[in-house]
Enzyme design. Structure first.
Site, PDB file in Angstrom:
ATOM      1  N   CYS A 166       0.922  -1.621   0.184  1.00  0.00           N
ATOM      2  CA  CYS A 166       0.016  -0.274  -0.186  1.00  0.00           C
ATOM      3  C   CYS A 166       0.617   1.453  -0.304  1.00  0.00           C
ATOM      4  CB  CYS A 166      -0.380  -0.049   1.264  1.00  0.00           C
ATOM      5  SG  CYS A 166       0.131  -0.266   2.495  1.00  0.00           S
ATOM      6  N   HIS A 224      18.649   0.300  -2.347  1.00  0.00           N
ATOM      7  CA  HIS A 224      17.666   1.169  -2.366  1.00  0.00           C
ATOM      8  C   HIS A 224      16.667  -0.624  -1.505  1.00  0.00           C
ATOM      9  CE1 HIS A 224      13.708   3.430  -2.751  1.00  0.00           C
ATOM     10  NE2 HIS A 224      12.979   2.086  -3.163  1.00  0.00           N
TER      11      HIS A 224
END
Lengths: 260, 427
Positions: B50, B95
């Protein structure tokens, strides 16, 4: 040997302090703690060989033995509730050892004649002191944590220590064990006194202080279910302080115990 | 070969954008499948939660793959493309490591993301879009996540008021299974916190001004429902009190509590989650009583967040270390097959030529034949020794790719993929 041990203690304390802030120090701290313990074990063995038996001949030897016992208890206990307990215990033990080093090395003040009851007396009392050290340690941790919760100030100790309830249980266990061994030691001691001096109780300062201490410990243990947390641990700490006075202070007064 | 990360997260895109880009879990497989055969495109993993939608990919060319992925993720909508970030090479690796450890999460150090990374990896593996590079990358990322959670305290210490209350209760009582929780009122915070305590196995007592509401709460958390008039004895029976009524004044005053806990020996932990407060602040001074109001809890949370930020710095240095490890691993992945195939080629030439020569030299004794054989081996080894060493050295450099490619072209090497988990259809 003892100097080496002390040095190792220093390193172990340093590592334990760093462990408070750095989780990855865990291995190293454990290693240095075990190293200090091993060195002390060697020192103790050397002492026992020199004294040909139980290292109770001098205060020096006895402290070595007593701190060794306390360290053993800690190493057993640390796996469970006592991670980071070493940060209090190790300095306490190290200062005992330091006192031992600084004390003038007296010639073996071996009581004579020797006998079974004397050795039971000595071992039980020593075991009891070790357990009481342990109880004092957890009591101290309890006090710190209780205060942290009350004042809502949370430091590194707070984050690492076990819950209050766990500390409570462990203090009681150590106290119970210490009380049983203390009682056994006192009974053995008085039996020994009967054999040597013809009387169970002689009212010398050491005996009086020990009785006082025994009373305090009994109060703490008996009142465990009735007293609030802070009061119980305070009582334990007071009793421990009296015990320390008993070991180091009362010797200055004369008496047949000479050193303990 | 290039590693890319293309995506967006809560920091760069508001929820209206994120929801348009997100790929539902059941569609991840078909989404990845639709990418197969795209512009020099080799491997792909899609992470869609989400708070983020990110694609980790391995491609032959950087620009082609970048545009291809941007198009795929934005479904061709130009207006969305501006939101995406693109990380390239080791930056992309870093990342993913940061994502997996929760450093990039909205709630710093949360652990849920680690499971989501794992699911994304497995889903892509099922879709057949994971090759040797992403296998290595994803496994490293999962391992780094575990390592960071293990070696730092980044995921410890509650960062929500409800959890902070639970953590404090545990600090007092340890195991909450033997604890009795008294829930007063039906405020949202109270219910939320009660839910956490319920999960830890605490028993419940419920009190409310309207008994019907109390019964409803009792139905959810267990225990018996009471009216507020039972508070005197309820307070005496409880270990943890959660109060969140809508009452304008004090519900638990000092005399009431003092009376209730008169015979008590265990501590009592009071959590006042209501505004205005339900529990008189004066009870603080009573022995055995620990009282925390909503501000106290918030202070705990703030302190915990600071603690986590401290731990994040440690996590960052672990990630830097692991990034280097990964880079070394990747180079090995490229250089080892190259050296192997160089050696294989040389060996096959040697064997062929030695056999041919020996066929013409039938008169040689067994010892002579061995001398010839040995000589051929020595020539090959000595000739290849320097290139092998040098190429390993070059592999450690930034522009390794050029050297590796030159080598393989010079010798016309075919690099066979050593692992079977390669996705052949993507090659």
């Amino acid at each position: 040997m003892l100097f080496l041990t002390l040095g190792a203690y220093g390193v172990a304390i340093y590592d334990q302090v760093r462990l408070l802030h750095k989780e990855e120090m865990a291995r190293r701290a454990a290693f240095s703690t075990y190293l200090a313990f091993s060195l002390q074990t060697l020192a103790l063995l050397a002492r026992m060989i020199a004294e040909r038996g139980f290292p109770g001949g001098t205060l020096y030897g006895w402290i070595l033995f007593f701190t060794w016992l306390a360290a053993t208890l800690y190493l057993i206990g640390q796996k469970g509730a006592f991670r980071n307990g070493g940060i209090f215990l190790l300095p306490i033990l190290a200062s005992f050892l330091l006192v031992a080093v600084l004390l003038p090395e007296k010639a073996a003040a071996r009581p004579s004649p020797e006998g079974l009851w004397l050795w039971v007396h000595l071992s039980a009392i020593t075991l009891s002191y070790a357990a009481m050290t342990f109880a004092a340690l957890t009591a101290l941790m309890y006090m710190h944590e209780e205060q942290s919760l009350r004042w809502k100030i949370f430091g590194a100790f707070y984050r690492r220590f076990p819950p209050l309830a766990t500390l409570d249980v462990w203090t009681r266990r150590a106290l119970l064990f210490g009380w049983i061994t203390l009682t056994a030691g006192m009974v053995a001691g008085s039996l020994w006194a009967k054999i040597v001096w013809g009387s169970f109780w002689n009212w010398n300062p050491k005996e009086v202080w020990t009785l006082l201490d025994w009373g305090l410990f009994s109060m703490a243990l008996g009142g465990w279910g009735y007293l609030t947390g802070r009061k119980k641990v305070f009582l334990v700490l007071v009793a421990y302080a009296v015990a320390l006075l008993n070991v180091f202070g009362v010797d200055l007064l004369s008496g047949p115990h000479r050193y303990f | 070969m290039h590693i890319l990360a293309v995506g967006l997260n809560h920091k760069v895109a508001p929820v209206e954008i994120r929801e348009r880009v997100a790929v539902p879990a059941e569609e991840v497989g078909s989404f990845l499948g639709s990418l197969k055969g795209g512009d020099g495109f080799l491997e792909a993993v899609l992470l869609s939660t989400c708070n983020r939608t990110e694609m980790y990919a391995v491609a032959e060319t950087y620009h082609g793959a970048r545009n291809f992925l941007l198009n795929a993720l934005s479904r061709g909508e130009e207006s969305l493309k501006g939101y995406f970030y693109v990380h390239y090479g080791l930056e992309a690796v870093e990342h993913l490591f940061r994502v997996a450890t929760g450093l990039d999460s909205m709630l710093l150090g949360e652990t849920q993301i680690l499971g989501q990374v794992k699911d994304a990896y497995l889903a892509a593996d099922r879709a057949g879009t994971v090759g040797k590079v992403l296998h290595l990358l994803c496994r490293r990322a999962l391992a780094v996540g575990k390592r960071v959670h293990h070696e730092t305290a980044i995921s410890q210490n509650a960062v929500s008021v409800g959890y902070a209350a639970v953590e404090l209760a545990r600090k007092v009582f340890g195991d909450l299974r033997h604890c009795r929780v008294l829930l007063i009122g039906a405020g949202k915070m109270g219910e939320l916190t009660a839910g956490y305590l319920r999960e830890l196995g605490a028993d419940f007592l419920v009190a409310n001004r309207t008994v019907s509401k109390a019964e409803e709460l009792a139905g959810r958390f267990g225990g018996k429902a009471h009216g507020l008039e039972d508070l005197p004895w309820l307070l005496g029976a409880a270990d943890v009190v959660l109060s969140s009524t809508g009452a304008p004044g004090v519900v638990v005053g000092r005399p009431l509590l003092e009376e209730a806990i008169r015979n008590r020996r265990r501590p009592i932990f009071l959590c006042d989650l209501a505004v205005p407060r339900d529990i008189a602040p004066e009870v603080c001074g009573l022995p055995l009583v620990f009282l925390y109001d909503i501000d106290d809890l918030q202070t705990v949370v703030d302190a915990n967040l600071k603690e986590r930020a401290k731990e994040a710095r440690k996590a960052q240095s672990i990630i830097a270390e692991e990034k280097d490890n990964f880079a070394a691993g990747i180079r090995e992945l490229e250089v080892v097959p190259l050296i192997l195939s160089l050696r294989e080629k040389a060996e096959s030439i040697r064997v062929r030529e030695v056999d041919r020569a020996l066929g013409k030299l039938g008169h040689l004794s067994e010892a002579d034949r061995r001398v010839v054989e040995r000589m051929s081996e020595l020539i090959v080894n000595k000739l290849l020794n320097d290139p092998t060493l040098v190429i390993k050295e070059y592999a450690a450099q930034e522009d390794a790719q050029i050297y590796l490619e030159t080598l393989s072209r010079l010798f016309r090497l075919e690099i066979k993929a050593p692992e079977k988990e390669l996705a052949p259809e993507l090659r």
